[in-house]
Structure formats: structure tokens, C-alpha cells
Design a protein around this motif. Structure first.
Motif, mmCIF file in Angstrom:
data_model
loop_
_atom_site.group_PDB
_atom_site.id
_atom_site.type_symbol
_atom_site.label_atom_id
_atom_site.label_comp_id
_atom_site.label_asym_id
_atom_site.label_seq_id
_atom_site.Cartn_x
_atom_site.Cartn_y
_atom_site.Cartn_z
ATOM 1 N N GLY A 17 0.776 -1.231 0.000
ATOM 2 C CA GLY A 17 0.000 0.000 0.000
ATOM 3 C C GLY A 17 0.807 1.280 0.000
ATOM 4 N N ARG A 18 2.131 1.171 -0.140
ATOM 5 C CA ARG A 18 2.994 2.354 -0.057
ATOM 6 C C ARG A 18 4.270 2.120 -0.858
ATOM 7 N N HIS A 19 4.958 3.194 -1.180
ATOM 8 C CA HIS A 19 6.323 3.073 -1.681
ATOM 9 C C HIS A 19 7.039 4.406 -1.518
ATOM 10 N N VAL A 20 8.361 4.349 -1.578
ATOM 11 C CA VAL A 20 9.196 5.545 -1.512
ATOM 12 C C VAL A 20 10.219 5.457 -2.635
ATOM 13 N N VAL A 21 10.458 6.561 -3.310
ATOM 14 C CA VAL A 21 11.525 6.650 -4.304
ATOM 15 C C VAL A 21 12.564 7.636 -3.788
ATOM 16 N N THR A 22 13.821 7.214 -3.786
ATOM 17 C CA THR A 22 14.915 8.099 -3.370
ATOM 18 C C THR A 22 15.988 8.119 -4.449
ATOM 19 N N TYR A 23 16.581 9.283 -4.655
ATOM 20 C CA TYR A 23 17.730 9.391 -5.551
ATOM 21 C C TYR A 23 18.525 10.640 -5.208
ATOM 22 N N PRO A 24 19.814 10.640 -5.520
ATOM 23 C CA PRO A 24 20.668 11.766 -5.123
ATOM 24 C C PRO A 24 20.513 12.959 -6.053
#
Length: 365
Positions: free
Chosen positions: A182-189
Motif C-alpha cells: 500500500g505504499r512506496h518511496v523513491v529516493t535518488y541523489p
């Protein structure tokens, strides 16, 4: 056929500035109207995929983009609860390279290029219906030009909200997708040892559209309370997250009349699950300029819509599919993650090959 014609662009974001530059390079006399007093003071990170990179290359901005951005090496799907890397899809073979850039830096780069081409930037100026041979609506999801061409819009809440934030942190040059039920996170520099964060949660209630709704850090932390330690540390470093509701808007049925045309989110808003909103806008700018330069305004505008509408519709559908795939749980999640892992081992190029229709596109023709 657009040379020396007067063009007014409404909106000073990436869509508007890129369109202004592309048309100025074809000899048009261009003014950009932006109601904010300054350019680029909001927003966080953007991903420029190879298709967007080709659009900027067509405008002579490859070197400038390289100076303000970071190249990406991979996309790394990850289980956000266990912290286990599911697989790694290599991006180093892409030409041009997939890149990470801060939105204000991209806007500053585009504004500088516009000024060098003689574009007049009218800041702190609202222009609902300027007089010009061609008026470009680059005024986003609440576009007045879109409303003029299509009537009132009724967006539908997607059942998801998103937080945006940037924190100081060192990170490898890759986009990591932390997938959770039910969720997600995207991370990038981003340049300057910063980390861009987009955290999405499914919920029944909604937040208003836009980037300007400050939320409490605790609300975001509560939504991801079961995150693995690595993701926990990232999210708990956020001090002021910005929250907005994610809405689905239809692709505009009508992109133009005799003297008005839509670009970017004004024509085709998309959910942020394929990182293509800015890239599609960059493509629009180059294709629009090419069409009106070759065919004139009267014939070029319908040609532009005919070329763009099928492509952006396909991209929006792919983004919608990712919204489901990132949020799987239970047996479906385990099966999907096993499939991704097998794909990464047995056919490491399959991820990129599957998206060649998207990344391999050249808007310059």
C-alpha cells in the motif's frame, strides 16, 4: 514558418521555458508570462531520462545539463520492510545518460538559455489571454488555457497521497524504489550531497493538489512506521515534508484552436510513477516547435497533437500500472519480487528493452 511571429507562453516552469526556447530557436519572438516573482523557487528533484535528454540535446543543452546534474547508474527495486534488494537494473548503457537534477537548477539553466535567445521573461505577471499569433498554455494542471479549449475539468482522486522532501545525505548514483504494501518511496541523489524523497501512501482521504501543503514529519513517519532501518533513517531525517493528493486527469481531448496550444501538464497530467512528467513536457516543446516551423501554425498545431497524444496516453497508462505494482502485498508481492529478481539475473537488459518505446524516442525526429 514561425519565424518573426509573436508567441506568448503562459507559465515559467520546465514546459513553458523549454517551449519558449524551442520556438525562439526557430526565429519566433517569444514572451514568457509567469505570475510568480521569481523562477524555480519551488520543487525538488527531477529525473531526466534519455528521451528528455534528447529533447535538451536538440536545443543545444547537453553540456549545460551535465554540469547541473548527476548521471544515474541503476534502478534498484527494494523491499521497504525487510531492506532486501530485489534486483538491480543497470542504466549505464543508456545514451544519453539517465540523469538526476534539482528542479530549480533545471529552470535556471532553461531561463539562461531563453535569455540568450532573446526570450522576454515577464515575471510577476499574470496573462490570462495575451495578444499573440500563438499562445502556449504551459500553465500546469490547473491550466486556464486548457479550460478555454475543453471546458471545466473534473479530476478524480487516485486514492493516493505523496510527500516530497529533500535531505542532506550521501547516496550512490541510483534511483531506489522502496516497495511496501500500500505504499512506496523513491529516493535518488541530487548535486550537493542531497537526497530527493517521494513517499506515496494509499488512503481514502485526500490532500489538495499542488506542492505547497506543508505536513508534519510525524504524519509521514506514522505512514511508514514499519520501514526497514535504512529507509527509517532517511524518512526520519525529513523536517518539513510537502504533502499533496494525487489526482488523475484525462488527457485533453482538444490541445489547440487556431491560436492556442497546450504543452506539458496542461495537456496531459500524469501520476509520478514513471518519472515522465517533465520528460514528456520537454518532448512536447521540441515536437511543437518542429511542427509549426515546418507546417506553420494552422497546419502545425493539429500535426503536433496527432504526434503527441498517442505517446503520452501510453506513458500515462504505464505510470498507472506502476502505482499498482509498487504496492503489492502478501503472495502477490512475493511472486512479483521473485519475478523481478529472476529477470535481473537472467535478462539484465530486459528492463531497459521493455521501455525502449519510452526511453529510445527522439523528439527531434
Amino acid at each position: 514558418m514561425i519565424a518573426k511571429r509573436d508567441v506568448a507562453v503562459i507559465g515559467g516552469g520546465p514546459a513553458g521555458l523549454t517551449t519558449a526556447l524551442a520556438l525562439a530557436m526557430q526565429g519566433a519572438s517569444v514572451r514568457v508570462f509567469e505570475q510568480a516573482e521569481t523562477l524555480g523557487d519551488i520543487g525538488a528533484g527531477l529525473q531526466i531520462s534519455p528521451n528528455g535528454g534528447r529533447a535538451l540535446a536538440a536545443l543545444g543543452l547537453t553540456d549545460a545539463l551535465d554540469r547541473i546534474s548527476l548521471p544515474s547508474e541503476a534502478v534498484v527495486p527494494t523491499n521497504g520492510v525487510t531492506g532486501r534488494t530485489v534486483t538491480r537494473f543497470d542504466l549505464t548503457g543508456q545514451v544519453p545518460r539517465y540523469r538526476f537534477v534539482a528542479r530549480p537548477d533545471l529552470i535556471a539553466m532553461l531561463a539562461e538559455a531563453c535569455r540568450a535567445r532573446g526570450v522576454e521573461l515577464c515575471l510577476g505577471t499574470r496573462a490570462d489571454d495575451p495578444r499573440a499569433d500563438l499562445v502556449v498554455g504551459a500553465d500546469g494542471i490547473k491550466s486556464q488555457v486548457r479550460a478555454r479549449l475543453n471546458g471545466a475539468d473534473a479530476p478524480a482522486f487516485s486514492g493516493q497521497v505523496a510527500w516530497r522532501a529533500v535531505v542532506q545525505a550521501e547516496a550512490p548514483p541510483q534511483a531506489r524504489i522502496w516497495m511496501m504494501p500500500g505504499r512506496h518511496v523513491v529516493t535518488y541523489p541530487l548535486p550537493g550531497n542531497r537526497l530527493n524523497i517521494v513517499a506515496v501512501q494509499e488512503r481514502n482521504d485526500w490532500a489538495a493538489e499542488g506542492w505547497h501543503h506543508a505536513d508534519t514529519p510525524q504524519a509521514m513517519r506514522d505512514a511508514f512506521a514499519d520501514a526497514c532501518p535504512a529507509l527509517h533513517d532517511i524518512l526520519w531525517a525529513v523536517e518539513v515534508p510537502l504533502l499533496w493528493g494525487l489526482f488523475r486527469h484525462p488527457v485533453a481531448a482538444r490541445w489547440h484552436d487556431a491560436s492556442h496550444v497546450l504543452v506539458g501538464d496542461a495537456a496531459h497530467p500524469t501520476l509520478p510513477f514513471l518519472a515522465q512528467g517533465a520528460n514528456l513536457a520537454l518532448e512536447d516543446a521540441v515536437v511543437l516547435a518542429r511542427c509549426v516551423a515546418r507546417h506553420g501554425i494552422a497546419a502545425g498545431l493539429p500535426r503536433y497533437q496527432a504526434l503527441r497524444a498517442p505517446r503520452v496516453t501510453r506513458a500515462i497508462a504505464a505510470a498507472d500500472a506502476n502505482a499498482v505494482n509498487y504496492h503489492l502485498s502478501g503472495v502477490r508481492q512475493r511472486a512479483a519480487h521473485l519475478g523481478l529478481a529472476a529477470l535481473g539475473r537472467m535478462a539484465p537488459g530486459a528492463f531497459i528493452n521493455r521501455l525502449d518505446w519510452l526511453y529510445g524516442y527522439d523528439p527531434a525526429g
